[in-house]
Scaffold this motif. Structure first.
Motif, PDB file in Angstrom:
ATOM      1  N   THR A  23      44.060  42.473  26.870  1.00 53.52           N
ATOM      2  CA  THR A  23      44.464  41.267  26.145  1.00 53.52           C
ATOM      3  C   THR A  23      45.816  40.768  26.637  1.00 53.52           C
ATOM      4  O   THR A  23      46.006  39.565  26.871  1.00 53.52           O
ATOM      5  N   ALA A  24      46.757  41.685  26.815  1.00 55.21           N
ATOM      6  CA  ALA A  24      48.091  41.291  27.299  1.00 55.21           C
ATOM      7  C   ALA A  24      48.017  40.710  28.708  1.00 55.21           C
ATOM      8  O   ALA A  24      48.690  39.721  29.021  1.00 55.21           O
ATOM      9  N   HIS A  25      47.181  41.316  29.554  1.00 57.36           N
ATOM     10  CA  HIS A  25      47.058  40.784  30.918  1.00 57.36           C
ATOM     11  C   HIS A  25      46.466  39.378  30.895  1.00 57.36           C
ATOM     12  O   HIS A  25      46.952  38.483  31.586  1.00 57.36           O
ATOM     13  N   ASP A  26      45.437  39.185  30.093  1.00 55.94           N
ATOM     14  CA  ASP A  26      44.832  37.852  29.994  1.00 55.94           C
ATOM     15  C   ASP A  26      45.858  36.825  29.506  1.00 55.94           C
ATOM     16  O   ASP A  26      45.921  35.707  30.022  1.00 55.94           O
ATOM     17  N   SER A  27      46.677  37.210  28.545  1.00 51.10           N
ATOM     18  CA  SER A  27      47.727  36.315  28.047  1.00 51.10           C
ATOM     19  C   SER A  27      48.733  35.985  29.148  1.00 51.10           C
ATOM     20  O   SER A  27      49.203  34.846  29.256  1.00 51.10           O
ATOM     21  N   MET A  28      49.063  36.977  29.971  1.00 49.48           N
ATOM     22  CA  MET A  28      49.998  36.769  31.083  1.00 49.48           C
ATOM     23  C   MET A  28      49.399  35.797  32.113  1.00 49.48           C
ATOM     24  O   MET A  28      50.069  34.874  32.575  1.00 49.48           O
ATOM     25  N   VAL A  29      48.133  36.006  32.448  1.00 55.55           N
ATOM     26  CA  VAL A  29      47.464  35.128  33.419  1.00 55.55           C
ATOM     27  C   VAL A  29      47.459  33.692  32.907  1.00 55.55           C
ATOM     28  O   VAL A  29      47.785  32.752  33.645  1.00 55.55           O
ATOM     29  N   ARG A  30      47.114  33.508  31.644  1.00 55.35           N
ATOM     30  CA  ARG A  30      47.049  32.161  31.079  1.00 55.35           C
ATOM     31  C   ARG A  30      48.423  31.528  30.943  1.00 55.35           C
ATOM     32  O   ARG A  30      48.574  30.319  31.150  1.00 55.35           O
ATOM     33  N   SER A  31      49.434  32.298  30.612  1.00 56.57           N
ATOM     34  CA  SER A  31      50.772  31.736  30.387  1.00 56.57           C
ATOM     35  C   SER A  31      51.514  31.413  31.673  1.00 56.57           C
ATOM     36  O   SER A  31      52.216  30.407  31.751  1.00 56.57           O
ATOM     37  N   PHE A  32      51.388  32.279  32.669  1.00 53.63           N
ATOM     38  CA  PHE A  32      52.191  32.138  33.882  1.00 53.63           C
ATOM     39  C   PHE A  32      51.378  31.803  35.121  1.00 53.63           C
ATOM     40  O   PHE A  32      51.939  31.621  36.189  1.00 53.63           O
ATOM     41  N   GLY A  33      50.060  31.763  34.994  1.00 53.01           N
ATOM     42  CA  GLY A  33      49.227  31.427  36.138  1.00 53.01           C
ATOM     43  C   GLY A  33      49.256  32.475  37.237  1.00 53.01           C
ATOM     44  O   GLY A  33      49.023  32.153  38.400  1.00 53.01           O
ATOM     45  N   VAL A  34      49.540  33.731  36.879  1.00 49.71           N
ATOM     46  CA  VAL A  34      49.522  34.784  37.898  1.00 49.71           C
ATOM     47  C   VAL A  34      48.079  35.086  38.261  1.00 49.71           C
ATOM     48  O   VAL A  34      47.172  34.881  37.448  1.00 49.71           O
ATOM     49  N   PRO A  35      47.825  35.564  39.475  1.00 51.01           N
ATOM     50  CA  PRO A  35      46.448  35.904  39.870  1.00 51.01           C
ATOM     51  C   PRO A  35      45.875  37.023  39.000  1.00 51.01           C
ATOM     52  O   PRO A  35      46.605  37.887  38.507  1.00 51.01           O
ATOM     53  N   GLU A  36      44.583  37.026  38.831  1.00 45.30           N
ATOM     54  CA  GLU A  36      43.895  38.025  38.007  1.00 45.30           C
ATOM     55  C   GLU A  36      44.211  39.451  38.457  1.00 45.30           C
ATOM     56  O   GLU A  36      44.367  40.348  37.644  1.00 45.30           O
ATOM     57  N   ARG A  37      44.311  39.688  39.765  1.00 40.61           N
ATOM     58  CA  ARG A  37      44.575  41.035  40.272  1.00 40.61           C
ATOM     59  C   ARG A  37      46.067  41.353  40.363  1.00 40.61           C
ATOM     60  O   ARG A  37      46.454  42.396  40.862  1.00 40.61           O
ATOM     61  N   ASP A  38      46.891  40.493  39.843  1.00 38.69           N
ATOM     62  CA  ASP A  38      48.344  40.712  39.773  1.00 38.69           C
ATOM     63  C   ASP A  38      48.620  41.434  38.460  1.00 38.69           C
ATOM     64  O   ASP A  38      49.107  40.853  37.500  1.00 38.69           O
ATOM     65  N   ARG A  39      48.248  42.705  38.429  1.00 40.05           N
ATOM     66  CA  ARG A  39      48.278  43.450  37.166  1.00 40.05           C
ATOM     67  C   ARG A  39      49.008  44.776  37.356  1.00 40.05           C
ATOM     68  O   ARG A  39      48.543  45.655  38.075  1.00 40.05           O
ATOM     69  N   TYR A  40      50.139  44.894  36.673  1.00 40.39           N
ATOM     70  CA  TYR A  40      50.955  46.109  36.707  1.00 40.39           C
ATOM     71  C   TYR A  40      51.373  46.397  35.268  1.00 40.39           C
ATOM     72  O   TYR A  40      52.143  45.634  34.678  1.00 40.39           O
ATOM     73  N   GLN A  41      50.852  47.478  34.711  1.00 40.25           N
ATOM     74  CA  GLN A  41      51.091  47.792  33.312  1.00 40.25           C
ATOM     75  C   GLN A  41      51.342  49.288  33.141  1.00 40.25           C
ATOM     76  O   GLN A  41      50.702  50.107  33.805  1.00 40.25           O
ATOM     77  N   ILE A  42      52.252  49.613  32.242  1.00 37.66           N
ATOM     78  CA  ILE A  42      52.543  50.992  31.871  1.00 37.66           C
ATOM     79  C   ILE A  42      52.580  51.036  30.351  1.00 37.66           C
ATOM     80  O   ILE A  42      53.248  50.209  29.719  1.00 37.66           O
ATOM     81  N   LEU A  43      51.870  51.996  29.770  1.00 30.92           N
ATOM     82  CA  LEU A  43      51.915  52.157  28.328  1.00 30.92           C
ATOM     83  C   LEU A  43      52.454  53.545  28.009  1.00 30.92           C
ATOM     84  O   LEU A  43      51.957  54.537  28.530  1.00 30.92           O
ATOM     85  N   SER A  44      53.473  53.579  27.166  1.00 30.15           N
ATOM     86  CA  SER A  44      54.068  54.839  26.715  1.00 30.15           C
ATOM     87  C   SER A  44      53.850  54.970  25.219  1.00 30.15           C
ATOM     88  O   SER A  44      54.136  54.040  24.459  1.00 30.15           O
ATOM     89  N   GLU A  45      53.347  56.130  24.823  1.00 27.58           N
ATOM     90  CA  GLU A  45      53.152  56.409  23.404  1.00 27.58           C
ATOM     91  C   GLU A  45      54.303  57.281  22.903  1.00 27.58           C
ATOM     92  O   GLU A  45      54.758  58.176  23.613  1.00 27.58           O
ATOM     93  N   HIS A  46      54.737  57.002  21.681  1.00 29.99           N
ATOM     94  CA  HIS A  46      55.884  57.707  21.116  1.00 29.99           C
ATOM     95  C   HIS A  46      55.543  58.235  19.727  1.00 29.99           C
ATOM     96  O   HIS A  46      54.879  57.551  18.940  1.00 29.99           O
TER      97      HIS A  46
END
Length: 129
Positions: A23-46
């Motif tokens: 969902t966050a990646h889709d929001s990024m693509v729609r907001s900034f027009g980045v390419p679909e494969r321009d995806r770099y994400q890290i999730l940390s649980e605390h």
């Protein structure tokens, strides 16, 4: 690029995490027009004792669904950032059941020289990107 870092309380299922990241990646693509494969994400649980996220005195209620999103990016204009805040919160609410009060977003900007995507090259500077 951008690099998105997520800080959440532990306890979400793999399916919930996957949906959050998608969902966050889709929001990024729609907001900034980045390419679909321009995806770099890290999730940390605390553990709850290791993550504190109050409201800066704004009376914003937080729950166990809280998500802190750090976006490391080349400079983006103010209108794009504001649109991203809105789109991400609406998408997280509709797709993940995360209220806007549980979403905090911070941008950290850097320059083209601050990125290497591999092979020891600065692709923004070499013209490869």
């Amino acid at each position: 690029m951008p690099l998105m870092k997520f800080h959440v309380y532990e306890g979400r299922s793999d399916a919930e995490i996957s949906l959050l990241l998608d969902t966050a990646h889709d929001s990024m693509v729609r907001s900034f027009g980045v390419p679909e494969r321009d995806r770099y994400q890290i999730l940390s649980e605390h553990r709850a004792s290791h993550l504190r996220a109050l409201d800066t005195g704004l009376q914003i209620g937080r729950t166990h669904k809280f998500v802190l999103v750090e976006v490391v990016s080349r400079p983006r204009d103010q209108a794009q950032k504001i649109a991203f805040y809105d789109i991400l919160c609406k998408d997280l609410r509709s797709k993940c059941g995360i209220d806007a009060s549980d979403v905090m977003i911070s941008f950290v900007e850097n320059s083209d020289a601050d990125w290497s995507f591999g092979h020891g090259k600065a692709q923004f500077l070499t013209g490869d990107l």
